[in-house]
Design an enzyme around this catalytic site. Structure first.
Site, PDB file in Angstrom:
ATOM      1  N   GLY A   1       2.684   8.050   2.764  1.00 16.76           N
ATOM      2  CA  GLY A   1       3.398   6.952   3.414  1.00 16.76           C
ATOM      3  C   GLY A   1       3.254   5.722   2.684  1.00 16.76           C
TER       4      GLY A   1
ATOM      5  N   GLY B   1       0.886  -1.140   0.073  1.00 18.08           N
ATOM      6  CA  GLY B   1      -0.032   0.003  -0.031  1.00 18.08           C
ATOM      7  C   GLY B   1       0.783   1.259   0.008  1.00 18.08           C
TER       8      GLY B   1
ATOM      9  N   LYS C   1       4.385  -0.062   8.442  1.00 18.60           N
ATOM     10  CA  LYS C   1       3.746   1.319   7.933  1.00 18.60           C
ATOM     11  C   LYS C   1       5.144   2.326   8.373  1.00 18.60           C
ATOM     12  CE  LYS C   1      -0.269   2.311   8.627  1.00 18.60           C
ATOM     13  NZ  LYS C   1      -1.754   2.408   9.195  1.00 18.60           N
TER      14      LYS C   1
ATOM     15  N   VAL D   1       3.087   1.013   3.136  1.00 22.99           N
ATOM     16  CA  VAL D   1       3.057   0.054   3.979  1.00 22.99           C
ATOM     17  C   VAL D   1       3.879  -1.125   3.039  1.00 22.99           C
ATOM     18  CG1 VAL D   1       1.482  -1.618   5.040  1.00 22.99           C
ATOM     19  CG2 VAL D   1       0.811   0.667   4.840  1.00 22.99           C
TER      20      VAL D   1
ATOM     21  N   ASP E   1     -12.120   8.480  11.672  1.00 22.90           N
ATOM     22  CA  ASP E   1     -11.992   8.142  10.400  1.00 22.90           C
ATOM     23  C   ASP E   1     -12.589   6.674  10.124  1.00 22.90           C
ATOM     24  OD1 ASP E   1     -11.940   8.157   7.523  1.00 22.90           O
ATOM     25  OD2 ASP E   1      -9.840   8.308   7.411  1.00 22.90           O
TER      26      ASP E   1
ATOM     27  N   GLU F   1      -0.175  -6.380  12.673  1.00 24.54           N
ATOM     28  CA  GLU F   1      -0.615  -7.730  12.046  1.00 24.54           C
ATOM     29  C   GLU F   1      -0.922  -7.561  10.526  1.00 24.54           C
ATOM     30  OE1 GLU F   1      -4.613  -9.524  13.004  1.00 24.54           O
ATOM     31  OE2 GLU F   1      -4.814  -7.817  14.253  1.00 24.54           O
TER      32      GLU F   1
ATOM     33  N   GLY G   1       0.631   5.784  -0.511  1.00 24.64           N
ATOM     34  CA  GLY G   1      -0.099   7.171  -0.723  1.00 24.64           C
ATOM     35  C   GLY G   1       0.682   8.349  -1.001  1.00 24.64           C
TER      36      GLY G   1
END
Length: 691
Positions: free
Chosen positions: A413, A408, A433, A415, A538, A486, A410
């Site tokens: 950041g 992941g 992350k 992951v 969020d 996790e 963006g």
């Protein structure tokens, strides 16, 4: 094989239909129903296939259906439907109290008193959703009136001069039809009746069609979407393909060859690489994060190099190695100095340490004793040092992590999936992350540290909560810093709901109980956050992960709007600092005043429930754009506009969803109440939780 001879008569008659290919039938007969609310029936068992006395295999099966009680038979009412209605002239009888709903032209308790009036009836009725492109008929009815003149008028605007007469005449009933309805037909329609005795009557109806039929788009909603692979149908854009790598085309039916989770353009399928990726298929990482190199950034920097693309040389002496990320020297035992250049005498070290430590200890002792004598003890607020001390207990050594590939990314950041070696000696899969080195802004670092400290607080007892993503550790003593949680094999809830939608199209099984179980899981996580007085801000399907044991867990306590590339966030400027906000998930008070509480999290949870009920569709408010700004969103909510009931969503569930969107925060249900309601709807999960 034929089963007709083994089935009861009521199954074999014409009311029961089955396909010729159906070889096994299970029939359930309910003779009496004493219930006023929907309930579920589950049929399960094992089918054993025998051939010539030899068992080939045994296949388990399970089927769940919802049975909705619609009320008493016609002419009866009461809790047990044992009372007779007194309504006349076609009036409807209320199922519980027997009150009569009179038809036009009748009044009185039993609707037996004639009453002259004018009423506009709509076909199809109020229980049907009106879409652009469908047929609608308005009929003006004037019972018990000797009509001298009946006039239809349309008021398209707010001014009286915009009113125009459609038709008129001396008729008892008159209808106007829209075949099909268009947005230009919207407005107020009035029926004015003049009786022969000079009396005047009138009635009005507001026509407001704003949406296309499901699976249609275009200006007049006449074009079919037929989206595939989880695509959603937008009125103006047609099929909007989900942010799933490899899907493009007019109806999201084609696959492209983009690598490393890169997106492809919806129409042409060309790969849309991020700043870290390059190549026609986004197959190369460039530049790699500091400390890594290779086509996929799979290798650490070679000894003697560090930094971006491993392009910088170490300055360490005495054969000391350097950190591949920031180049700091890692001195061997007996070495010291910035470049490990010194090898001091052991006796000197002892003298220096004692000479510096003993006076410091004496000074600290004096200060502490003076403080204790001069003021009473009281608990101190957490300081920066105390936070560091708390984080230190979660510190993980960099060499205990093996990074694999990015899962992941963006604007701020990314992951990475990795394997963490735990003290027990085995490895666990983790999601690591971190903040991108080229976007190390103050707000990004703040959100990263906020998530880190919140996760540590939730895991004070090291176990955490079963419905909050589990923390395994942090890396803060080297760059880049990481939060290790996790790894969720089923990704985030939104993507998982998309997969359920595709299964539903094929099998017809909506897995409603599983989705309600996810609702209970998230409510349980919210209850824990409320206990700790933590506001998430969020709550959304994209920020909930599904574990390999099919348990929903709240995640992303600070970096959610950075890690995932999503159109769900709008840029705003808060106090001179740019911020990304999930407008369509925010409560009224959050949009208006910037107030975030456990009650505003409940509002967001209601939107998440809507996502669960709609198989992960992006929220769309009727009468508003797909991506509204703050002012537009606030205006829609002030007018009472709410997300509409999703298709195949039980009314009992939709009522719970709507209760989360009450303007007064104090009147919304609590996380505990929401958990109890969904927990009662999922008996299997409740039994598993109790055991």
């Amino acid at each position: 094989m034929s089963l007709d001879g083994h089935l009861p008569q009521w199954v074999r008659n014409s009311r029961f239909q089955r396909k010729e290919s159906d070889r096994y039938v299970i029939a359930v007969e309910l003779n009496e129903i004493w219930s006023s609310s929907p309930f579920w029936m589950r049929c399960s068992g094992n089918v054993t296939i025998d051939v010539g006395g030899l068992t080939l295999f045994t296949q388990p099966f399970e089927h769940t259906l919802q049975y909705t009680v619609t009320g008493c038979p016609e002419g009866r009412y009461g809790l047990n439907c044992d009372k007779a209605c007194v309504c006349k002239n076609g009036a409807r009888c209320h199922g519980f109290n027997g009150a009569c709903e009179c038809r036009p032209g009748w009044r009185g308790r039993a609707c037996d008193i004639p009453w002259p009036e004018v009423v506009i009836e709509e076909t199809p009725g109020d229980s049907f959703v009106k879409y652009i492109g469908t047929d609608v008929t308005l009929t003006c009815v004037a019972p018990h009136i000797r009509v001298a003149n009946m006039t239809w008028a349309n008021q398209a605007g707010k001014r009286h001069v915009d009113t125009k007469v459609i038709e008129e005449g001396a008729v008892q009933n008159s209808s106007i039809s829209f075949q099909p309805t268009l947005e230009s037909d919207n407005g107020r329609y009035s029926c004015m009746v003049e009786a022969e005795d000079g009396r005047l009557f009138n009635a009005s109806f507001v026509l407001n069609v704003m949406e296309c039929r499901p699976n249609y788009h275009g200006e007049i909603c006449d074009q079919v979407c037929d989206c595939q692979n989880g695509g959603t149908c937008d009125r103006w854009e047609g099929c909007l393909c989900p942010p799933t790598p490899g899907i493009f085309g007019r109806n999201c039916s084609e696959m492209c060859n983009c690598e490393n989770d890169a997106m492809c353009l919806r129409v042409k399928g060309s790969c849309l690489c991020t700043k870290e990726l390059s190549g026609k298929s986004c197959q190369n990482f460039y530049p790699c994060p500091p400390g890594f190199h290779g086509d996929k950034c799979e290798h650490d920097c070679a000894p003697g190099s560090f930094g971006l693309n491993c392009s910088r040389d170490c300055s360490c002496q005495k054969n000391a190695s350097c950190d591949p990320v920031n180049g700091s020297c890692i001195c061997a035992e007996g070495q010291s100095g910035e470049f490990c250049q010194d090898v001091p005498d052991k006796n000197d070290v002892v003298v220096v340490v004692l000479a510096s430590v003993i006076p410091t200890i004496a000074v600290i002792a004096c200060i502490v004793s003076g403080v204790l004598e001069g003021r009473p003890r009281r608990p101190e607020r957490p300081t920066v040092d105390s936070i560091k001390e708390t984080l230190s207990s979660w510190e993980v050594e960099r060499e205990d992590i093996r990074f694999e590939h990015m899962i992941g990314e963006g604007e701020f950041g990314h992951v990475v999936r990795g394997r963490l070696r735990v003290p027990a000696g085995y490895e666990v899969l983790v999601a690591a992350k971190s903040v991108r080195s080229d976007r190390m802004t103050a707000s990004a670092v703040r959100d990263f540290r906020r998530e880190m400290t919140i996760l540590v607080r939730i895991h004070e007892d090291k176990e955490g909560h079963p419905n909050v993503v589990k923390l395994f550790g942090v890396v803060t003593k080297s760059e880049p810093q990481y939060i290790l949680v996790e790894y969720a094999s089923n990704e985030d809830m939104r993507r998982y709901l998309w997969s359920l939608r595709e299964q539903y199209k094929i099998t017809g099984n909506s897995k409603l109980l599983d989705r309600l179980g996810f609702s209970a899981d998230v409510a349980s996580g919210l209850l824990e956050l409320a206990r700790l007085k933590i506001v998430h801000r969020d709550i959304a399907a994209r920020n909930v992960v599904i574990s390999d044991r099919m348990v929903a867990k709240i995640a992303d306590f600070g970096l959610s709007r950075d890690v995932y590339v999503s159109s769900a966030y709008a840029r705003t400027n808060q106090g001179g600092e740019e911020e990304l906000l999930p407008l369509k998930w925010m409560a009224v008070e959050s949009l208006r005043d910037g107030v975030y509480t456990c009650e505003s999290d409940v509002w967001s949870y209601g939107v998440l429930l809507w996502e669960i009920a709609s198989f992960g569709e992006e929220p769309r408010y009727a009468g508003g754009p797909m991506h509204p700004d703050v002012c537009t969103m606030l205006e829609l909510l002030r007018k009472g506009v709410r997300l509409q009931q999703p298709e195949n969503c039980p009314m009992s569930v939709y009522k719970i969803i709507r209760s989360c969107w009450i303007v007064d925060p104090s009147k919304r249900p609590t996380a505990d109440e929401l958990f109890q309601r969904f927990d009662q709807m999922t008996p299997q999960r409740r039994a598993a939780r109790l055991t």
